[in-house]
Design an enzyme around this catalytic site. Structure first.
Site, PDB file in Angstrom:
ATOM      1  N   GLY A   1       0.975  -1.154   0.076  1.00 56.29           N
ATOM      2  CA  GLY A   1      -0.050  -0.110   0.022  1.00 56.29           C
ATOM      3  C   GLY A   1       1.112   1.125   0.042  1.00 56.29           C
TER       4      GLY A   1
ATOM      5  CE1 TYR B   1      -6.016 -13.231  -3.480  1.00 58.99           C
ATOM      6  CE2 TYR B   1      -7.141 -13.959  -5.660  1.00 58.99           C
ATOM      7  CZ  TYR B   1      -6.999 -13.126  -4.367  1.00 58.99           C
ATOM      8  OH  TYR B   1      -7.857 -11.989  -4.675  1.00 58.99           O
TER       9      TYR B   1
ATOM     10  CE  LYS C   1      -8.466 -12.344  -0.724  1.00 57.54           C
ATOM     11  NZ  LYS C   1      -8.898 -11.151  -0.294  1.00 57.54           N
TER      12      LYS C   1
ATOM     13  CG  ASP D   1      -4.766 -16.667 -17.173  1.00 58.55           C
ATOM     14  OD1 ASP D   1      -4.721 -16.304 -15.768  1.00 58.55           O
ATOM     15  OD2 ASP D   1      -4.141 -15.978 -17.775  1.00 58.55           O
TER      16      ASP D   1
END
Ligand code: UFG
Length: 326
Positions: A36, A140, A144, A283
């Site tokens: 950030g 990933y 989550k 992908d």
């Protein structure tokens, strides 16, 4: 409400903080600044801390009389997560658990969680609905999805209230042009394409032109970061004790990699050479959201739905800040 935004100095967080403030909420950002930028949230209180630091989190929650948390702090690179899964489960899953436990010890019982389309893996149908099978194809997405399971369990066990927002491809920038996307390294399509007219790269690579899609390139659902941020304000109001509610956030419309590059050419007036490259690992060919649930249950309406506007706002930011927040 007094709201703690973890990861609030990041791309999505900085836009979210702005939208929350204009909706009348008081925000504190909790961020370790590993990706950030303090400059993205000037004027907002910043607590520097790690998502796995229980004591620092609990102190921030108590010290600022926090009533609800929006949890964005996470690592976000699907490809990197395949190479370094431990880092992803530690930051994203264990970090989620640390936060939930800190919230319990501080008596905070409301949270909005930043989830991802990556929880679906290879979708079983398009558009994807919230109740469709989740079967992440990279750590990933799994990291989550783990947190969503925790939210379900914590809601049931302790009566806390949660909303999980599954983001599709977030893009664009604040219309004012003073904040925007600045990932290092950058891996996302639109900012990479815009690096060509900025003179920072000679061409853009198209990862795979042999997918089973009309032009052979991958299709994604691009959602403007300000529209995405606005959904969080509605999600806060939709929290109910003892429940986990899940919503997709996208535009409900898919664009191919070629169509995105074409939109960037039109917006920038630059020819933007593109070259063919091998498929990128992990992908899925096509990801498009059904957003009906967010529209019906949250009353969410998108303000910047068309791809040209999303790209124009991104271009406005990159053009005026070629070095990002540096
Ligand atoms: N792409 C290119 N060339 C590039 C960069 C990307 O062709 O230089 C392609 C990708 O292969 C993909 C599409 O453009 O087909 C979009 O890629 P992004 O990296 O911009 O976004 P992803 O769809 O890979 O990732 C997004 C979020 C992730 C999340 C994922 C869910 O950024 O955090 O959606 O599937 F995990």
């Amino acid at each position: 409400m007094n709201i703690l935004v973890t990861g609030g100095a990041g791309y999505i967080g900085s836009h979210l903080v702005r939208v929350l403030a204009s909706a009348g909420h008081a925000c504190v950002v909790y961020d370790n600044l590993c990706s950030g930028h303090a400059a993205a949230i000037r004027g907002t209180q910043l607590v520097e801390g790690d998502i796995n630091n229980h004591e620092a989190l609990a102190a921030a929650l108590r010290g600022h009389n926090v009533e609800a948390v929006i949890h964005l702090a996470a690592l976000i690179e699907a490809a990197e997560s395949v190479e370094n899964p431990g880092r992803y489960f530690r930051n994203n899953s264990l970090g989620g658990l640390t936060l939930l436990e800190a919230m319990r010890s501080a008596g905070v019982a409301k949270l909005v969680f930043s989830s991802t389309a990556a929880v679906y893996g290879q979708p079983e149908r398009i558009p994807i609905c919230e109740e469709d099978r989740t079967d992440p194809i990279n750590p990933y997405g799994a990291s989550k999805r783990c947190v969503e399971y925790m939210l379900e369990a914590f809601a049931r066990a302790y009566g806390a209230g949660f909303v999980s927002l599954r983001y599709f491809n977030v893009a664009g920038a604040a219309p004012e042009g003073d904040i925007g996307e600045d990932h290092r390294p950058e891996t996302h399509l639109i900012p990479l394409v815009l690096q060509v007219p900025l003179g920072r790269r000679g061409s853009v690579k198209i990862f795979g032109e042999d997918y089973d899609t009309p032009d052979g390139t991958c299709i994604r659902d691009y959602i403007h970061v300000m529209d995405l941020a606005a959904a969080h304000v509605l999600a806060l109001e939709a929290i109910e004790p003892g429940q986990l509610k899940v919503f997709n956030l996208g535009n409900g419309q898919g664009f191919s990699v070629r169509e995105v590059i074409e939109a960037c050419r039109e917006v920038t007036g630059h020819e933007i050479p593109a070259e063919s490259a091998p498929r990128r690992r992990g992908d899925p060919p096509k990801l498009v959201a059904s957003c009906q649930k967010a529209e019906t249950e949250l009353g969410w309406r998108r303000q910047f739905a068309d791809l040209q506007t999303i790209v124009a706002h991104a271009w406005n930011w990159h053009k005026s800040h070629p070095n990002g927040f540096a």
